[in-house]
Design a protein around this motif. Structure first.
Motif, short mmCIF file in Angstrom:
data_model
loop_
_atom_site.label_atom_id
_atom_site.label_comp_id
_atom_site.label_asym_id
_atom_site.label_seq_id
_atom_site.Cartn_x
_atom_site.Cartn_y
_atom_site.Cartn_z
N SER B 426 0.89 -1.11 -0.16
CA SER B 426 -0.02 0.05 -0.01
C SER B 426 0.91 1.23 -0.08
CB SER B 426 -1.01 -0.17 1.24
OG SER B 426 -0.08 0.03 2.36
N ARG B 428 0.75 5.29 1.57
CA ARG B 428 0.26 5.92 3.04
C ARG B 428 0.60 7.39 2.92
NH1 ARG B 428 -0.41 3.75 7.95
NH2 ARG B 428 0.05 4.77 9.64
N ARG B 470 -13.62 9.53 5.73
CA ARG B 470 -13.42 7.85 5.90
C ARG B 470 -14.01 7.16 5.04
NH1 ARG B 470 -11.83 4.69 11.01
NH2 ARG B 470 -13.70 5.24 12.24
N GLU B 474 -12.42 4.23 2.65
CA GLU B 474 -12.77 2.78 2.82
C GLU B 474 -13.48 2.38 1.42
OE1 GLU B 474 -15.28 2.79 6.28
OE2 GLU B 474 -13.54 2.66 7.59
N GLY B 478 -9.15 1.17 1.42
CA GLY B 478 -7.89 1.55 2.41
C GLY B 478 -8.61 1.89 3.80
N ARG B 479 -7.87 2.45 4.52
CA ARG B 479 -8.17 3.02 5.94
C ARG B 479 -7.56 4.41 6.15
NH1 ARG B 479 -9.61 -0.52 9.68
NH2 ARG B 479 -8.34 0.65 11.24
N LEU B 480 -8.39 4.97 7.14
CA LEU B 480 -8.32 6.45 7.64
C LEU B 480 -8.16 6.44 8.88
CD1 LEU B 480 -7.76 9.39 7.25
CD2 LEU B 480 -10.27 9.73 7.11
N GLU B 481 -6.94 6.70 9.68
CA GLU B 481 -6.76 6.44 11.11
C GLU B 481 -6.36 8.07 11.59
OE1 GLU B 481 -5.61 2.00 11.92
OE2 GLU B 481 -4.33 3.23 10.59
N PHE B 493 -3.82 8.06 5.99
CA PHE B 493 -4.61 7.15 5.29
C PHE B 493 -3.92 6.34 4.16
CE2 PHE B 493 -5.02 9.14 0.92
CZ PHE B 493 -4.92 10.36 1.32
N SER B 494 -4.08 4.87 4.28
CA SER B 494 -3.37 4.00 3.46
C SER B 494 -4.35 3.73 2.07
CB SER B 494 -2.70 2.92 3.97
OG SER B 494 -3.72 2.30 4.96
N GLU B 503 -14.29 -5.47 -1.93
CA GLU B 503 -14.20 -4.24 -0.70
C GLU B 503 -14.75 -3.00 -1.65
OE1 GLU B 503 -10.87 -3.61 1.73
OE2 GLU B 503 -10.82 -5.79 2.16
#
Lengths: 231, 524
Positions: B426, B428, B470, B474, B478-481, B493-494, B503
């Protein structure tokens, strides 16, 4: 009036910028700050002639700023700027000594008019010391407690007279229900709004040409009354 | 079954009498006692203790007859010549009757005490199960407890559903078939007030044996049926005391079922209340966010329109630029609102194309330069990364939201840094600021809609930016943190190098999105 120093307190940079540019253009001397603490410090330092105060500040609630300015003996008129959802806070701010309010978004001309009224009131402050108050066609003889409209005497009950005297002495200023009740009936009656509606209706019947469309005794819905002297 | 029961008792009585008779026969040879009949009291009292008074009486009469027949002259007849002996035997009968009565009463008392203890234990266990466990589990435990205590062959609990139909919740052991066709009229029939408490239990006797009964106990709350308790009685049938016990258990069950219903209703109300709160938060934040730029625009436009001041060219330029910036801001807010409704509607389908992320970061940074004017921006972008498949507009929006947040929530002059790094599968992107960070109590819900870290005062914001971001990330798989909350906030986020198609199709988790504003539901 021109050259008066105005302190603008608002956390929105664009609003600060626009107000500063406009008011400077109209000959005022403007300082703009973004927080309540800065506002208190600036007011204590420079003693502005008028404060434009946003209610939604990042650090202190506008309400608290208002109360602390008055505690610090800053007597400059305060005009509250608020969005509609801050209705209750707005009334509290007025109860705590703010002079007027405008709801965002507001027109620049209206703001300027309010600023002028507030400054004029503050400038010719000791109206209450005069023996005779003349507002448009209305005359109040404070020594003899006589009222006349367009030259004709008007008979008022003592409470009606008290109420008219207080409103006229603060002509142009927005008086909240609570403030008016406290001034005329005393602190223990400050929640008895029904008195006001009755007495205001009576005063309008006696003073206004058309009580349904008052020119002197204006209602600020949900907030209070304002005594205007028609030009 | 009942036959065996009687057979066992009768055999026991006969055996007892026979045993004592044999003993007397032996003793008569050794001793010269005129009357050995009192020895029978042994077996009579034994019968009284084991089975009660009537078996004891039967035992006494049998003993009397046996003694008379075998040992009293004339032998092998039921006549007695010796009047004294006759009297003695009659006295024996009377004594046997009285003592066995006493013994039987004692037995009954003991039995009752045991039953009461058992009842108390059962009621306590039922009460505890109903109070401490979720209803479904508790019902199973109650059924099990009832079966154990009352030696039931089977036990079932059915609850009345919303439509009045009975739904089986628990069923253990063997239940007679008659109950499978639920006799709903039993439930709905109003109980008669003149019925004594014992009759409160509807008893229906079925099956081949008279005493092997099935019972149905209605569960009611203030006359309103909430369910039924069904049971198959043990071979000997239920004792009358069981009716009282069952009535008490039924009351407890009904109360617990009602409690559960009220709890669910309260939950529903709570959910509605929170939905309302959320809606109020939406209204207040959206109206504040819409009005603030409008106020700035109106102030600038109003200034331009005023003829009483001769504005300089620079002044006019300043007002126009302010209007331009605030219109952009309004546009971003409206876009976020529309995006949120697309995310909630599940209508989000990223249009993936190959892009260079570093390029995207530079473009967004350049576009946001006016917003970031008071913050030194540092870009640390790895330039050797492969292109990734993204929906350009969505990722642009994510980065815009993060940068705008960083600018808005930090004091002027503090640094904002964007880093882009490659990982195994990924890439980031992190946006870090040097602001006050995010209070711990706010960090948990920071991605919820309409959440702002500092609700009281604080910079305005719709609280939509992070929720939308987010959703977008998604949608890319991917993910946002929130990476770090103290000493400045860092959001990362990645995005996967190989997007997983499954997904991509998955709609956003609907549970997070409780409210929907129908007005906002414009799906482009």
């Amino acid at each position: 009036m021109s050259g008066a120093r105005i302190l603008v307190v608002d956390d929105e940079p664009e609003i600060r910028r626009a107000l500063k540019a406009n008011l400077t253009g109209h000959g005022f001397e403007v300082t703009a700050v973004a927080s309540g603490e800065e506002a208190l410090a600036e007011a204590a330092r420079a003693h502005p002639d008028l404060v434009l105060l946003d209610l939604g500040l990042p650090d202190l609630a506008g309400l608290e700023v208002c109360a602390r300015l008055r505690e610090d003996q800053i007597e400059a008129p305060i005009i509250i700027l608020s969005v509609q959802e801050e209705e209750e806070q707005k009334v509290s701010a007025l109860d705590q000594g703010a002079d007027d309010y405008l709801t965002k978004p507001f027109g620049m001309n209206e703001l300027l008019a309010r600023i002028r009224v507030a400054l004029r009131r503050a400038g010719g402050s000791s109206r209450s010391g005069q023996a005779l108050l003349k507002l448009g066609d209305l005359e109040l003889n404070l020594e003899r407690r006589l009222v006349s409209m367009r030259g004709a005497p008007v008979h008022l009950t003592p409470k009606e007279y008290e109420m008219l005297r207080y409103l006229a002495a603060n002509a142009g200023k927005l008086i909240t229900h609570r403030t008016l009740l406290r001034a005329v009936w005393g602190a223990e009656y400050e929640d008895a709004r029904q008195y006001l509606h009755v007495f205001v209706a009576q005063l309008r019947r006696k003073l206004e040409e058309d009580p349904a469309h008052p020119r002197y005794l204006l209602t600020e819905p949900g907030v209070g009354y304002r005594f205007e002297s028609p030009a | 079954m009942e036959l065996t029961f009687w057979l066992v008792r009768s055999l026991g009585i006969v055996a007892g009498v026979a045993l004592v008779t044999a003993l007397i026969a032996i003793l008569r040879g050794l001793l010269t006692v005129p009357n050995l009949a009192p020895l029978y009291l042994l077996t009579v009292i034994q019968s009284a203790v084991s089975w009660g008074w009537w078996p004891a009486l039967a035992s006494a009469v049998l003993a009397f007859l046996a003694y008379n027949f075998l040992f009293v002259e004339p032998i092998y007849t039921f006549t007695i010549h010796d009047p004294q002996l006759a009297l003695e035997l009659l006295v024996f009968l009377a004594v046997a009757a009285v003592t066995s009565n006493l013994a039987a009463r004692e037995r009954a008392r003991r039995e009752e005490a045991r039953e009461r203890a058992q009842e108390a234990t059962l009621l306590y266990a039922v009460g505890r199960a109903l109070a401490s466990r979720p209803l479904e589990d508790a019902l199973g435990e109650v059924a099990e407890l009832l079966r154990e205590t009352l030696h039931l062959r089977g036990c079932a609990i059915l609850l009345a559903g919303r439509d009045g139909q009975l739904e089986p919740k628990v069923s253990i052991g063997e239940l007679d078939g008659q109950f499978t066709e639920a006799p709903a009229e039993w439930l709905l029939a109003r109980p008669r007030f003149d019925q004594p408490a014992r009759r409160w239990i509807a008893v229906r006797r079925t099956g081949p044996h008279r005493r092997a009964a099935s019972h149905q106990v209605p569960l009611r709350v203030e006359e309103r049926p909430v369910g039924v308790l069904r049971l198959s009685a043990p071979p000997g049938g239920l004792r009358p005391q069981a009716a009282r016990l069952l009535a008490t258990v039924a009351e407890q069950l009904a109360a617990a079922i009602e409690r559960e219903r009220l709890r669910q209703a309260a939950n529903q109300a709570e959910l509605l209340r929170r939905t309302d709160e959320l809606r109020a938060a939406l209204l207040s934040s959206v109206s504040h966010d819409l009005r603030t730029p409008l106020a700035a625009i109106k102030a600038s436009v109003g200034s331009l329109l005023q003829r009483d001041v001769a504005w300089s060219e620079a002044d006019r330029q300043g007002f126009a630029e302010a209007i331009d910036r605030e219109v952009d801001r309004l546009d971003r807010l409206v876009r976020n609102l529309l995006d949120m409704s697309r995310i909630e509607g599940g209508a989000l389908r990223p249009r993936l194309e190959w892009y260079d992320l570093a390029e995207l970061v530079r473009e967004v940074a350049a576009r946001l330069a006016p917003i970031l004017a008071e913050h030194p921006l540092k870009l640390d972008l790895a330039d050797d990364l492969p292109p990734v498949q993204i929906d350009y507009l969505m990722i642009d929006q994510v980065l815009t939201n993060l940068l705008e947040n960083a600018a808005k929530h930090t004091p002027p002059g503090t640094r904002v840094e964007v880093t882009l790094t490659g990982e195994d599968e990924s890439v980031r992107v992190c946006v870090a600021d040097d602001g006050p960070g995010i209070p711990p109590q706010a960090a948990g819900g920071i991605f919820d809609k309409f959440q702002r870290a500092n609700r009281k005062g604080g910079p305005a914001g719709s609280g939509l930016g992070l929720a939308v971001s987010r959703g977008f990330v998604e949608a890319h798989g991917g993910r946002l943190e929130l990476k770090s909350a103290s000493g400045g906030a860092t959001f990362c986020f990645s995005l996967p190098l190989e997007p997983r198609s499954s997904e991509l199709q998955a709609p956003i988790d609907q549970s997070e999105l409780q409210t929907r504003n129908p007005k906002l539901k414009t799906t482009p």
